[in-house]
Enzyme design. Structure first.
Site, short mmCIF file in Angstrom:
data_model
loop_
_atom_site.label_atom_id
_atom_site.label_comp_id
_atom_site.label_asym_id
_atom_site.label_seq_id
_atom_site.Cartn_x
_atom_site.Cartn_y
_atom_site.Cartn_z
N LYS A 13 0.84 -1.22 0.00
CA LYS A 13 0.00 0.00 0.00
C LYS A 13 0.87 1.26 0.00
O LYS A 13 0.66 2.16 -0.80
CB LYS A 13 -0.93 0.02 1.24
CG LYS A 13 -1.85 -1.18 1.35
CD LYS A 13 -2.74 -1.10 2.57
CE LYS A 13 -2.01 -1.16 3.90
NZ LYS A 13 -1.30 -2.45 4.15
N ARG A 88 -10.10 0.89 8.03
CA ARG A 88 -9.68 -0.48 8.31
C ARG A 88 -10.75 -1.24 9.08
O ARG A 88 -10.55 -2.40 9.41
CB ARG A 88 -8.46 -0.41 9.22
CG ARG A 88 -7.17 -0.66 8.50
CD ARG A 88 -6.07 -0.42 9.51
NE ARG A 88 -4.99 -1.29 9.24
CZ ARG A 88 -3.82 -0.87 8.77
NH1 ARG A 88 -3.60 0.39 8.51
NH2 ARG A 88 -2.87 -1.72 8.57
N ARG A 127 12.00 -5.34 4.97
CA ARG A 127 11.66 -3.93 4.78
C ARG A 127 12.49 -3.00 5.70
O ARG A 127 12.68 -3.28 6.88
CB ARG A 127 10.17 -3.70 5.08
CG ARG A 127 9.82 -2.22 5.15
CD ARG A 127 8.36 -1.96 5.12
NE ARG A 127 7.67 -2.46 6.30
CZ ARG A 127 6.36 -2.41 6.45
NH1 ARG A 127 5.60 -1.92 5.50
NH2 ARG A 127 5.80 -2.89 7.53
N ARG A 160 10.88 -1.40 11.18
CA ARG A 160 9.76 -1.14 12.07
C ARG A 160 9.68 -2.20 13.16
O ARG A 160 9.75 -3.38 12.88
CB ARG A 160 8.45 -1.13 11.26
CG ARG A 160 8.16 0.22 10.65
CD ARG A 160 7.03 0.19 9.67
NE ARG A 160 5.82 -0.48 10.14
CZ ARG A 160 4.70 -0.54 9.43
NH1 ARG A 160 4.63 0.04 8.25
NH2 ARG A 160 3.65 -1.17 9.90
N ARG A 171 -0.93 -8.79 13.18
CA ARG A 171 -1.45 -7.80 12.21
C ARG A 171 -2.22 -8.48 11.10
O ARG A 171 -3.25 -7.97 10.64
CB ARG A 171 -0.28 -6.97 11.63
CG ARG A 171 0.23 -5.92 12.62
CD ARG A 171 1.63 -5.48 12.29
NE ARG A 171 1.75 -4.86 10.99
CZ ARG A 171 2.89 -4.79 10.29
NH1 ARG A 171 4.00 -5.32 10.78
NH2 ARG A 171 2.91 -4.21 9.14
P1 AP5 Z 1 4.84 -1.57 1.88
O1 AP5 Z 1 4.48 -0.76 0.72
O2 AP5 Z 1 5.57 -0.95 3.00
O3 AP5 Z 1 3.54 -2.39 2.41
P2 AP5 Z 1 2.24 -1.87 3.14
O4 AP5 Z 1 1.06 -2.50 2.49
O5 AP5 Z 1 2.24 -0.40 3.25
O6 AP5 Z 1 2.45 -2.59 4.54
P3 AP5 Z 1 2.36 -2.00 6.01
O7 AP5 Z 1 3.11 -2.97 6.89
O8 AP5 Z 1 2.77 -0.56 6.07
O9 AP5 Z 1 0.86 -2.13 6.29
P4 AP5 Z 1 0.14 -2.16 7.61
O10 AP5 Z 1 -1.22 -2.00 7.13
O11 AP5 Z 1 0.40 -3.33 8.46
O12 AP5 Z 1 0.85 -0.98 8.45
P5 AP5 Z 1 0.45 0.53 8.72
O13 AP5 Z 1 1.67 1.34 8.77
O14 AP5 Z 1 -0.64 0.96 7.81
O15 AP5 Z 1 5.69 -2.83 1.33
C1 AP5 Z 1 6.21 -3.81 2.22
C2 AP5 Z 1 7.62 -4.22 1.75
O16 AP5 Z 1 7.52 -4.91 0.50
C3 AP5 Z 1 8.57 -3.04 1.49
O17 AP5 Z 1 9.85 -3.44 1.88
C4 AP5 Z 1 8.50 -2.83 -0.03
O18 AP5 Z 1 9.71 -2.31 -0.54
C5 AP5 Z 1 8.26 -4.25 -0.53
N1 AP5 Z 1 7.39 -4.32 -1.73
C6 AP5 Z 1 6.28 -3.55 -1.97
N2 AP5 Z 1 5.72 -3.90 -3.16
C7 AP5 Z 1 6.48 -4.93 -3.65
C8 AP5 Z 1 6.39 -5.72 -4.84
N3 AP5 Z 1 5.42 -5.53 -5.75
N4 AP5 Z 1 7.32 -6.68 -5.03
C9 AP5 Z 1 8.31 -6.88 -4.12
N5 AP5 Z 1 8.45 -6.15 -2.97
C10 AP5 Z 1 7.54 -5.19 -2.75
O19 AP5 Z 1 -0.17 0.45 10.18
C11 AP5 Z 1 0.67 0.19 11.29
C12 AP5 Z 1 -0.15 0.21 12.56
O20 AP5 Z 1 -0.76 1.52 12.75
C13 AP5 Z 1 -1.32 -0.76 12.64
O21 AP5 Z 1 -0.91 -2.06 13.01
C14 AP5 Z 1 -2.20 -0.08 13.68
O22 AP5 Z 1 -1.71 -0.28 14.98
C15 AP5 Z 1 -2.04 1.39 13.33
N6 AP5 Z 1 -3.05 1.81 12.32
C16 AP5 Z 1 -2.81 2.11 11.02
N7 AP5 Z 1 -3.96 2.41 10.37
C17 AP5 Z 1 -4.96 2.29 11.30
C18 AP5 Z 1 -6.38 2.44 11.24
N8 AP5 Z 1 -7.01 2.80 10.12
N9 AP5 Z 1 -7.07 2.21 12.38
C19 AP5 Z 1 -6.47 1.85 13.52
N10 AP5 Z 1 -5.14 1.68 13.64
C20 AP5 Z 1 -4.38 1.88 12.53
MG MG Z 2 2.46 1.00 4.81
#
Ligand code: AP5
Ligand code: MG
Ligand code: ZN
Length: 216
Positions: A13, A88, A127, A160, A171
């Site tokens: 994402k 979410r 990552r 992270r 997660r």
């Molecule tokens: P990346 O693009 O970083 O993946 P992502 O989908 O953004 O994954 P996240 O771990 O950030 O998602 P998440 O939803 O768990 O975390 P968030 O920060 O939103 O890609 C991942 C890796 O793969 C990278 O190394 C990249 O280079 C590589 N990659 C990408 N595309 C690729 C491809 N096509 N091929 C190969 N490699 C690739 O949330 C964190 C925390 O915040 C949550 O756990 C929660 O506690 C809180 N939070 C966030 N949003 C909410 C909400 N709406 N409500 C409540 N709590 C929330």
């Molecule tokens: Mg992300």
């Protein structure tokens, strides 16, 4: 244009939002990035979010929704934005819909990026993200030009704490139980687009862009 990016942790994402926000000239809104920045700055919000994030749990809806609504009311979002990691839960989706409808606007598309679980784990374990601008890198699939440094801003890269294996498992569980039901919601509204995220970064971006540009 108001676009939601949906997908499990590691689906790409943040990676895609970076590309799409440049290509589509849309601000990128990601609660995860906002919470991490708040934590970095040691604000009350950051310290509150910390304990949920460390356990891989969602930060309470009310706190997250309030933070996001403040963002969408800013002038930068007048013509649209790209949501990465919001909504979410069904409750968050309802809050977002209502806020947009009150402004005479609507979500245009919800893009679900799907990737097999074993690939998600590989992605998260390799990552590294930028401490200043939050750009994600990967040791193998998208390494920075200079090891340990962000290509965009020169910021320091770090892993992270919630990318630890047991937190990743939690997660994923939270994603399947709380976020997956949103797919049905957007499918019923005829807004859901499913994208194979198990391709190269640029290929995935091309797919999403062709859908979004075709539906403008
Ligand atoms: P990346 O693009 O970083 O993946 P992502 O989908 O953004 O994954 P996240 O771990 O950030 O998602 P998440 O939803 O768990 O975390 P968030 O920060 O939103 O890609 C991942 C890796 O793969 C990278 O190394 C990249 O280079 C590589 N990659 C990408 N595309 C690729 C491809 N096509 N091929 C190969 N490699 C690739 O949330 C964190 C925390 O915040 C949550 O756990 C929660 O506690 C809180 N939070 C966030 N949003 C909410 C909400 N709406 N409500 C409540 N709590 C929330
Ligand atoms: Mg992300
Ligand atoms: Zn950076």
């Amino acid at each position: 244009m108001y676009v939601i990016l949906l997908g499990a942790p590691g689906a790409g994402k943040g990676t895609q939002a970076d590309i799409l926000s440049t290509e589509m000239h849309l601000p990128h809104i990601a609660p995860g990035d906002l919470f991490r920045r708040a934590l970095e700055e040691k604000t009350e919000l950051g310290l509150l979010a910390k304990k949920y994030m460390e356990e891989g749990k969602l930060v309470p809806n009310e706190i997250t929704s309030r933070m996001i609504l403040e963002r969408i009311n800013q002038p930068a979002c007048t013509f649209g934005c790209l949501f990465d990691g919001f909504p979410r839960t069904l409750e968050q989706a309802e809050v977002l819909d209502k806020a947009l409808v009150d402004q005479g606007k609507n979500i245009d598309k919800a893009i679900y990026i799907y990737v097999p679980d074993e690939e998600l784990v590989k992605r998260l374990s390799g990552r590294w993200i930028c401490q200043s601008c939050q750009t994600p890198y990967h040791l193998i699939s998208s390494p920075p030009k200079v090891p340990g440094k962000c290509d965009k801003c020169g910021g320091k890269l770090y892993q992270r704490p919630d990318d630890r294996e047991e937190t990743v498992r939690e997660r994923l569980k939270v994603f399947f139980s709380q976020t997956m039901p949103l797919l049905e919601r957007y499918r019923k509204q005829d807004k859901l687009i499913e994208i194979n995220g198990n391709l190269g970064i640029q290929e995935v971006a091309k797919e999403i862009l062709s859908v979004l540009k075709g539906s403008k």
